[in-house]
Design an enzyme around this catalytic site. Structure first.
Site, short mmCIF file in Angstrom:
data_model
loop_
_atom_site.label_atom_id
_atom_site.label_comp_id
_atom_site.label_asym_id
_atom_site.label_seq_id
_atom_site.Cartn_x
_atom_site.Cartn_y
_atom_site.Cartn_z
N GLU A 78 -8.79 -27.30 38.66
CA GLU A 78 -8.85 -28.44 39.34
C GLU A 78 -8.32 -28.37 40.91
O GLU A 78 -7.51 -27.48 41.03
CB GLU A 78 -7.97 -30.05 38.84
CG GLU A 78 -8.60 -30.44 37.63
CD GLU A 78 -7.75 -31.60 37.19
OE1 GLU A 78 -6.74 -32.07 37.89
OE2 GLU A 78 -8.27 -32.26 36.27
N ARG A 140 -30.81 -26.77 52.50
CA ARG A 140 -32.24 -26.39 52.30
C ARG A 140 -33.21 -27.21 50.92
O ARG A 140 -34.18 -27.28 50.82
CB ARG A 140 -32.52 -24.77 51.88
CG ARG A 140 -32.31 -23.82 53.07
CD ARG A 140 -32.48 -22.29 52.31
NE ARG A 140 -31.34 -22.01 51.71
CZ ARG A 140 -31.00 -20.69 51.31
NH1 ARG A 140 -32.15 -19.91 51.62
NH2 ARG A 140 -30.04 -20.45 50.47
N ASP A 216 -41.72 -18.19 60.70
CA ASP A 216 -42.24 -19.31 59.94
C ASP A 216 -42.55 -20.34 60.87
O ASP A 216 -41.98 -20.60 61.91
CB ASP A 216 -41.81 -19.55 58.41
CG ASP A 216 -40.26 -19.87 58.47
OD1 ASP A 216 -39.93 -20.57 59.84
OD2 ASP A 216 -39.33 -19.69 57.93
N LYS A 239 -46.42 -17.30 56.26
CA LYS A 239 -46.22 -16.75 55.01
C LYS A 239 -46.17 -17.83 53.96
O LYS A 239 -46.36 -18.98 54.14
CB LYS A 239 -44.52 -16.40 55.30
CG LYS A 239 -43.54 -17.60 55.22
CD LYS A 239 -42.33 -17.08 55.10
CE LYS A 239 -41.17 -18.29 55.04
NZ LYS A 239 -39.75 -17.85 54.90
N ARG A 241 -44.72 -17.99 49.32
CA ARG A 241 -44.08 -17.45 48.37
C ARG A 241 -45.05 -17.47 47.04
O ARG A 241 -44.95 -18.42 46.61
CB ARG A 241 -42.90 -18.06 48.13
CG ARG A 241 -41.86 -17.79 49.28
CD ARG A 241 -40.37 -18.68 49.15
NE ARG A 241 -39.60 -18.27 50.44
CZ ARG A 241 -38.82 -17.57 50.62
NH1 ARG A 241 -38.89 -16.44 49.79
NH2 ARG A 241 -38.13 -17.61 51.88
N GLY A 272 -33.21 -11.81 52.75
CA GLY A 272 -33.84 -10.64 53.58
C GLY A 272 -35.16 -10.44 53.31
O GLY A 272 -35.90 -9.79 54.02
N GLY A 273 -35.81 -11.20 52.33
CA GLY A 273 -37.23 -10.87 52.02
C GLY A 273 -38.35 -11.28 53.26
O GLY A 273 -39.16 -10.54 53.34
N THR A 274 -38.14 -12.51 53.78
CA THR A 274 -38.85 -12.87 54.99
C THR A 274 -38.90 -11.64 55.85
O THR A 274 -39.94 -11.21 56.51
CB THR A 274 -38.51 -14.26 55.64
OG1 THR A 274 -38.64 -15.06 54.43
CG2 THR A 274 -39.40 -14.57 56.68
#
Length: 367
Positions: A78, A140, A216, A239, A241, A272-274
């Site tokens: 807690e 997001r 993007d 882009k 996905r 870091g994919g984009t």
């Protein structure tokens, strides 16, 4: 038992209160107090240091009160918050880093600590409580993914924060502007990154061989304003996905004739994919020889460090500029091409202007 002296027992009249307030030179919002939960203390200390420097530069002898590391965990996990000083009537600015990769505290634990801390200040009489969340976690999740039966979690977190008692939110470059509306009638200061990136990359001003690139559609407005401010042409990537954690850059729209240097701006790096897909395409298909990357929030989770290192070694990534909106790990800081910009000056000036009821926008570049 300590017996109060006569001055402590004095009865206040409007005249006495006005005299005391004038003697202390307090804002009408109350005396300034900067507080921090455990994960927010790293940045709060830097902001206080900078605030004191600004006071000294202007000849003031005032000080800044600070309550640090006010949350703790009991053995059953807690969260408990305890204040080490009287806070009634204070103008409180509460720092918390919701995502803290440098500790074992999760986003949910840090959010709970923040909410409890806000309620604690409210229950003990603080006049104002502004939450300073440089990286707004759950930002997001501002809308449900199509056909996935998800909630609008960002709205839920806003409801909880308002119910806990914040009367203002200060955040750095959140994922989308519509989050402002989730907080109802309270002021929301969304501090923008445009000014920082203009100062950082002004060395490229007007150079014909340089192009600014948005990874993007979400970053297109930022990059457009950036390009106009330092006289650069702009491009935008398209882009999609196909699967979670996988990014495909289908095309990059823009005039790359005579361009060999790219400046990419975005709100965050997660895994870091984009960036990996974009920079590879810029180098392999557009002939870019140097890439500079500016990012507001570096989460650096999953394969991010590995991908950035590969881009530096094999795909002309020269520099990555991030901020300390999130505590950075030593593993990431050891990368020689990474530099971290501290938000202490921006936040110190923002706090100062709010505390004295002045415009915050004057701190920033206005296109």
């Amino acid at each position: 038992m300590q017996i109060p002296d006569s001055s402590q027992k004095a009865f206040f009249t409007p005249e006495r209160f006005a005299q005391e307030q004038a003697r202390r030179m307090e804002s009408h919002r109350g005396r300034l107090l900067i507080a921090s939960c455990c994960s927010g203390s790293y940045l709060a200390r830097e902001v206080i240091r900078r605030y004191k420097e600004l006071l000294a530069e202007t000849g003031s002898e005032d000080d800044v009160l600070h309550l640090e590391d006010i949350d703790r965990r009991f053995s059953d996990s807690e969260t408990c918050v305890r204040l080490g000083a009287h806070v009634s009537g204070y103008d409180v600015f509460l720092f918390q880093s919701l995502f803290d990769p440098a500790s074992d505290r999760s986003v949910d634990q840090n959010y709970m600590a923040f909410l409890i801390a806000v309620r604690t200040f409210r229950e003990h009489g603080a006049s104002h409580v502004a939450g300073i969340l440089p990286y707004l976690a759950y930002g997001r999740q501002d809308k449900p993914t199509a056909f996935m039966r998800e909630p609008t979690t960002a709205k839920l977190m806003a409801d909880l924060s308002v119910e806990a008692g914040i009367d203002r939110l200060i955040t750095w470059d959140p994922h989308c502007g519509q989050i402002r509306g989730f907080y109802g009638n309270i002021p929301v200061n969304m501090l923008e990154s445009l000014t920082l990136f203009i100062e950082e990359f002004r060395r490229f001003r007007g150079q014909e061989n340089v192009i600014a690139v948005a990874p993007d559609a979400g970053a297109s407005k930022l990059v457009t304003y950036f390009g106009r401010a330092i006289d650069l042409k702009c491009a935008i990537a398209s882009k999609y996905r196909p699967r979670p954690e996988e990014v495909v850059i289908s095309e990059i729209i823009g005039d790359f004739v005579g361009k060999n240097t790219a400046v990419i701006l975005d709100d965050m790096i997660s895994n870091g994919g984009t960036m990996y897909a974009l920079i590879k395409k810029l180098v392999e298909e557009k002939g870019i020889e140097e890439v500079y990357l500016g990012v507001s929030h570096n989460l650096c989770v999953g394969k991010a460090r590995e991908r950035l290192s590969d881009l530096h070694d094999n795909y002309n990534l020269k520099e990555v500029v991030v901020t300390n909106s999130i505590p950075q790990t030593e593993e990431f800081l050891n990368l020689p091409f990474v530099s971290v910009r501290c938000l202490s000056d921006t936040l110190a000036r923002t706090i100062n202007r709010i505390h004295y009821n002045r415009s915050v926008s004057e701190v920033f570049y206005r296109p």
